[in-house]
Design an enzyme around this catalytic site. Structure first.
Site, mmCIF file in Angstrom:
data_model
loop_
_atom_site.group_PDB
_atom_site.id
_atom_site.type_symbol
_atom_site.label_atom_id
_atom_site.label_comp_id
_atom_site.label_asym_id
_atom_site.label_seq_id
_atom_site.Cartn_x
_atom_site.Cartn_y
_atom_site.Cartn_z
ATOM 1 N N TYR A 82 -18.689 38.080 -10.031
ATOM 2 C CA TYR A 82 -17.988 39.102 -10.788
ATOM 3 C C TYR A 82 -18.213 39.055 -12.292
ATOM 4 C CZ TYR A 82 -14.180 36.379 -12.940
ATOM 5 O OH TYR A 82 -13.458 35.526 -13.736
ATOM 6 N N ASP B 260 -6.098 39.909 -9.042
ATOM 7 C CA ASP B 260 -7.529 39.927 -9.346
ATOM 8 C C ASP B 260 -8.342 40.409 -8.148
ATOM 9 O OD1 ASP B 260 -5.887 37.736 -10.408
ATOM 10 O OD2 ASP B 260 -7.614 37.148 -11.614
ATOM 11 N N GLY C 99 -4.087 43.967 -15.552
ATOM 12 C CA GLY C 99 -5.132 44.927 -15.900
ATOM 13 C C GLY C 99 -6.064 45.222 -14.746
ATOM 14 N N TRP C 100 -6.420 44.182 -13.975
ATOM 15 C CA TRP C 100 -7.276 44.410 -12.813
ATOM 16 C C TRP C 100 -6.622 45.394 -11.845
ATOM 17 C CZ3 TRP C 100 -11.675 43.105 -14.312
ATOM 18 C CH2 TRP C 100 -12.050 41.824 -14.759
#
Length: 469
Positions: free
Chosen positions: A138, A241, A319-320
């Site tokens: 990632y 995440d 945020g993810w």
């Protein structure tokens, strides 16, 4: 959004018009495959027409062949080309929203989005060197996802070539992806670029590679409630995440190829809603970092012994999840599940407005603890929130008042940009990689980095949206 085939005429030599998405040249190129236009119909209750003539689908010819007709779909149910009951969400029409080129407004050549995208290519001519180790994982993929968003506005074929250069390091001619056998969403994340590359190049190997990644979802280990483990080494754990690392691939696979049946959308809904059920604070609208569904006495040290929930609202994890919402909702079928995700989105936006630092416009490392003297504003999560808020307004999920929140964040984000001796921009203040922490101190006592993959991802995404007209 999808009124005519996107950017067909200027698809230079098919560079950005391959496979019909951006060079579908055709004024009549109707949304193909699974035409995402109108996919999120019915959100606003206003009759929408997104999807009538969206960008040509995956079967479109290179550099201007018309796409195959999507057919007259039912309202909002996957947006198969028909006029959906898409209300405000109709703005996301045309070939997947995030993968259509040229319809979202150009970017200034001297703006930060273009300058950062160009700087990435200058600093790392071979994208495999963006970070170490050189792998299908990632830290590379999120930077390239940011560059894809810059391409969405600019149609610059160099960005597609750069993404393809990375993919070709790990995807062989037969479509086999060099990815570790053990499950980890960190290793799946770059796969979201494979359907995009198929659209742009028409190369069968990217379709095969996408099929191979899709098959991996059949064997991902799940916790007792059916939630995907974040990694093989973290039994029964779900992280915010993992949503961004794993579910957007399914979204793009279904949107581009149209061969996922109900598996892709139902899996996205299940994973996002299951995790939110266990980590969301209904009072504030914020989401804690993770949840462990292991039996009592076997939970991780960070997990509440009864609920399994972690105790900290970490900005980047949040945020993810936030970016996953705005990236996937336009493509998901309307209904109760989509409405539940939209409710999470709106309450999260209100929580972010309430927790924004009035002095800097940014957000704190531990989002809801900004009043504590040792908490500090963090760049990557802040950039993700700016992107989330701006995209949500553009898609009609939030009212225009949230633009002021995004603008304050964008102004604050620019104070974290410096220029090096070669005139290249650097993004500072992004926290290093962090696992789920046991307590507040474990998040606060972390180093920050310059030009980290997380910071680059955030600034590319935020700048691409904020600098578009």
């Amino acid at each position: 959004a999808g009124a005519t085939g996107a950017a067909g005429a200027p698809g230079a030599a098919g560079a950005t018009g391959a496979a019909g998405v951006t060079g579908a040249a055709g004024a009549a190129g109707t949304a193909g495959a699974r035409g995402s236009a109108g996919a999120s119909g019915g959100r606003g209750g206003v009759t929408g027409t997104a999807g009538a003539t969206g960008g040509a689908g995956a079967s479109g010819g290179k550099g201007g062949a018309s796409g195959t007709a999507g057919g007259a779909g039912t309202a909002g149910a996957g947006g198969k080309g028909g006029a959906g009951t898409a209300g405000a969400a109709g703005a996301a029409g045309g070939a997947g929203g995030a993968t259509a080129c040229g319809s979202a407004g150009a970017l200034p050549a001297n703006g930060f989005a273009v300058r950062f995208a160009n700087a990435v290519m200058t600093r790392w001519p071979d994208p495999v060197n963006i970070t170490t180790p050189a792998a299908w994982e990632y830290n590379h993929g999120i930077v390239l996802r940011g560059m894809q968003q810059v391409w969405r506005h600019t149609c610059d074929p160099r960005y597609v070539a750069y993404i393809q250069k990375y993919a070709d390091e790990f995807v062989d001619a037969s479509g086999t992806v060099n990815i570790p056998a053990a499950h980890s969403f960190d290793n799946i994340q770059p796969s979201v670029l494979l359907p995009f590359l198929y659209q742009q190049t028409g190369l069968a190997k990217y379709h095969t590679a996408s099929d191979n990644i899709r098959a991996r979802y059949n064997t991902i280990p799940t916790n007792p409630d059916g939630g995907f483990w974040h990694k093989q080494t973290y039994p029964n754990q779900m992280w915010l995440d993992s949503i961004y690392m794993g579910e957007p691939f399914l979204d793009q696979y279904a949107t581009v190829f149209g061969t996922c049946g109900t598996f892709c959308s139902s899996t996205i809904f299940k994973q996002m809603l299951l995790l939110a059920t266990h980590v969301r604070d209904p009072a504030s609208g914020l989401l804690y970092h993770a949840w462990d569904d292991s039996p009592a006495g076997q939970k991780a040290a960070w997990a509440d012994p009864t609920t399994g929930r972690s105790s900290v609202v970490w900005d980047r994890a949040l945020g993810w999840y936030a970016m996953s919402l705005v990236d996937m909702l336009p493509d998901l079928p309307a209904g109760d599940n989509a409405n539940s995700l939209l409710s999470i989105l709106t309450s999260l936006a209100a929580a972010l407005q309430a927790s924004q630092d009035p002095a800097t416009g940014l957000w704190f490392e531990v989002v809801d603890q900004g009043s504590r003297s040792d908490d500090w504003v963090e760049t990557s999560g802040s950039g993700m929130f700016v992107y989330f808020l701006k995209r949500a307004v553009d898609l009609g999920y939030l009212d225009a008042g949230y633009l002021a929140v995004a603008n304050r964040g964008w102004q604050g984000l620019q104070t974290k940009i410096t220029i090096d001796a070669n005139g290249l921009p650097t993004i500072t203040g992004a926290v290093q990689g962090v696992s789920v922490g046991n307590n507040y101190a474990s998040y606060i006592n972390q180093a920050t980095l310059s030009n980290s993959s997380h910071g680059l991802c955030a600034i590319l995404l935020a700048a691409a949206e904020m600098e578009a007209p």
